[in-house]
Design a protein around this motif. Structure first.
Motif, PDB file in Angstrom:
ATOM      1  N   LEU A  85      -7.843  -9.325   9.550  1.00  0.00           N
ATOM      2  CA  LEU A  85      -6.481  -8.786   9.497  1.00  0.00           C
ATOM      3  C   LEU A  85      -5.809  -9.077   8.162  1.00  0.00           C
ATOM      4  N   SER A  86      -6.103 -10.244   7.586  1.00  0.00           N
ATOM      5  CA  SER A  86      -5.503 -10.585   6.291  1.00  0.00           C
ATOM      6  C   SER A  86      -5.916  -9.586   5.216  1.00  0.00           C
ATOM      7  N   GLY A  87      -7.148  -9.082   5.286  1.00  0.00           N
ATOM      8  CA  GLY A  87      -7.578  -8.067   4.333  1.00  0.00           C
ATOM      9  C   GLY A  87      -7.154  -6.671   4.726  1.00  0.00           C
ATOM     10  N   LEU A  88      -7.168  -6.388   6.035  1.00  0.00           N
ATOM     11  CA  LEU A  88      -6.843  -5.044   6.504  1.00  0.00           C
ATOM     12  C   LEU A  88      -5.411  -4.642   6.191  1.00  0.00           C
ATOM     13  N   GLN A  89      -4.485  -5.591   6.263  1.00  0.00           N
ATOM     14  CA  GLN A  89      -3.079  -5.253   6.045  1.00  0.00           C
ATOM     15  C   GLN A  89      -2.790  -4.836   4.603  1.00  0.00           C
ATOM     16  N   LEU A  90      -3.705  -5.155   3.688  1.00  0.00           N
ATOM     17  CA  LEU A  90      -3.482  -4.821   2.280  1.00  0.00           C
ATOM     18  C   LEU A  90      -4.028  -3.446   1.904  1.00  0.00           C
ATOM     19  N   ILE A  91      -4.925  -2.909   2.719  1.00  0.00           N
ATOM     20  CA  ILE A  91      -5.627  -1.684   2.333  1.00  0.00           C
ATOM     21  C   ILE A  91      -4.718  -0.452   2.272  1.00  0.00           C
ATOM     22  N   PRO A  92      -3.870  -0.178   3.273  1.00  0.00           N
ATOM     23  CA  PRO A  92      -3.085   1.071   3.230  1.00  0.00           C
ATOM     24  C   PRO A  92      -2.156   1.186   2.028  1.00  0.00           C
ATOM     25  N   THR A  93      -1.708   0.056   1.484  1.00  0.00           N
ATOM     26  CA  THR A  93      -0.762   0.110   0.357  1.00  0.00           C
ATOM     27  C   THR A  93      -1.378  -0.414  -0.930  1.00  0.00           C
ATOM     28  N   ALA A  94      -2.704  -0.602  -0.948  1.00  0.00           N
ATOM     29  CA  ALA A  94      -3.395  -1.124  -2.133  1.00  0.00           C
ATOM     30  C   ALA A  94      -2.840  -2.479  -2.557  1.00  0.00           C
ATOM     31  N   GLY A  95      -2.489  -3.315  -1.572  1.00  0.00           N
ATOM     32  CA  GLY A  95      -2.049  -4.672  -1.858  1.00  0.00           C
ATOM     33  C   GLY A  95      -0.587  -4.812  -2.215  1.00  0.00           C
ATOM     34  N   ARG A  96       0.212  -3.738  -2.087  1.00  0.00           N
ATOM     35  CA  ARG A  96       1.630  -3.820  -2.436  1.00  0.00           C
ATOM     36  C   ARG A  96       2.470  -4.030  -1.186  1.00  0.00           C
ATOM     37  N   SER A  97       3.628  -4.689  -1.381  1.00  0.00           N
ATOM     38  CA  SER A  97       4.581  -4.819  -0.294  1.00  0.00           C
ATOM     39  C   SER A  97       5.186  -3.457   0.022  1.00  0.00           C
ATOM     40  N   ILE A  98       5.732  -3.309   1.223  1.00  0.00           N
ATOM     41  CA  ILE A  98       6.256  -2.021   1.672  1.00  0.00           C
ATOM     42  C   ILE A  98       7.777  -2.050   1.676  1.00  0.00           C
ATOM     43  N   SER A  99       8.368  -1.127   0.947  1.00  0.00           N
ATOM     44  CA  SER A  99       9.817  -0.955   0.934  1.00  0.00           C
ATOM     45  C   SER A  99      10.119   0.516   0.698  1.00  0.00           C
TER      46      SER A  99
END
Length: 349
Positions: A151-165
């Motif tokens: 999960l720690s890696g999966l959460q970064l994939i959709p945004t290419a490692g960027r935070s969401i705002s």
């Protein structure tokens, strides 16, 4: 020949026994209420040192700060009850922050669609954990550790490692057009009557619901029986597979609820969220073993442990204690609680 009056002898021998009984009763009382006694002492001490500590706004701030840890700790408590352990809760909470943010910012969901989606995500993770542990017989620590890394890696994939705002640039170069639903933000920011934060109310609801489930129902008794002796519980006719699955699904769902509260509080999908949630929630659950000298997982003890640590850290912050001492203080409190429970609480043969 000198004789000793039998009545006098019996009275003399009875006094030490009575004293020992009183001391034993006092010791049992101190062990059972040690956390609450120390909590009251902390409140009094911090209030004397800094009168603003006892302000109702500060007390509500403490409860709001510990609400997420308490909710996650309650999930850990349920898995401990069945003899398991969930290391993935911090990663589930962090992934839920990102999932809620992605659903609203990128997909344009409102709160009434995003919240059930994220809770279902947490329940699904708990179900996968249960499948690995119960069906494939992977040790719980290894299964949930693997899920944590996944999960720690999966959460970064959709945004290419960027935070969401708002206005997020997606990997394909397009801009996200969604925004946080104001109704969603109320979960983390709104206070009822201007005093009671919604997150504190959620924490109380979770505590009451799980207390009733674990302490007042047949399912709760079977959960503890599974953790105590799984074979005997199975021979008694209970489905330990279903009980363990229920425990991990509850843990995953509560972790997602904690992630929702975090996302609603900060108003963005921060990739660093949830970093310390695992250790803090586990500490709260273990401190809970010392509450009322139960020496077993219990939800109310977990809530008390989270509040205890929150009061301690808040008071130290108000007294301008260095921030880098906080982990040491939490560790010292955990060591003391466990020593009290398993050392001083041990009766002599």
């Amino acid at each position: 020949m000198t004789t000793i009056d039998e009545e006098t002898l019996s009275q003399a021998s009875a006094l030490p026994r009575a004293d020992r009984n009183r001391l034993a009763a006092l010791g049992a009382f101190l062990r059972a209420g040690a956390v609450f006694i120390l909590l009251a002492a902390l409140v009094v001490g911090f209030t004397v040192a800094e009168p603003a500590f006892i302000n109702i706004a500060n007390l509500m701030s403490i409860l709001q700060a510990v609400s997420v840890v308490a909710i996650l700790g309650a999930g850990v408590t349920v898995t401990l009850a069945v003899g398991g352990f969930d290391l993935s809760i911090g990663a589930v909470a962090a992934s839920s922050v990102m999932a809620a943010s992605y659903a609203m910012i990128v997909w344009g969901f409102d709160a009434y669609a995003a919240v059930p989606l994220v809770l279902a995500f947490g329940a699904l993770v708990g179900l996968v954990n249960a499948f690995l542990i119960v069906r494939l017989r992977v040790p719980d620590l290894l299964a949930t550790l693997a899920m944590m890394f996944l999960l720690s890696g999966l959460q970064l994939i959709p945004t290419a490692g960027r935070s969401i705002s708002a206005g997020l640039t997606l990997p394909d170069g397009s801009k996200a057009t969604g925004a946080y639903d104001p109704a969603f933000l109320l979960i983390g920011r709104y206070s009822i009557f201007g005093t009671l934060p919604v997150s504190v109310l959620l924490m109380a609801a979770v505590a009451i619901a799980l207390f009733v489930l674990t302490e007042r129902t047949r399912i709760g008794r079977l959960l503890f029986a599974t953790g105590g002796n799984e074979v005997a519980t199975r021979l008694a006719g209970a489905s330990t597979v279903r009980l363990k699955t229920l425990a991990y699904v509850i843990s995953g769902t509560l972790a997602s609820l904690g992630g929702i509260v975090i996302a609603a509080r900060v108003g963005r999908g921060d990739i660093s969220s949830g970093g310390s949630l695992l250790m803090d929630s586990v500490a709260a659950a273990l401190i809970g073993f010392a509450v009322l000298n139960l020496r077993r997982p219990n939800v109310l003890g977990t809530i008390a442990g989270a509040v205890f640590v929150g009061v301690l850290l808040n008071g130290l912050t108000m007294l301008n204690a260095p921030y880098y001492t906080q982990d040491f203080v939490k560790g010292a409190v955990l060591v003391g609680a466990l020593a009290l429970t398993y050392g001083l609480g041990r009766t002599n043969p």
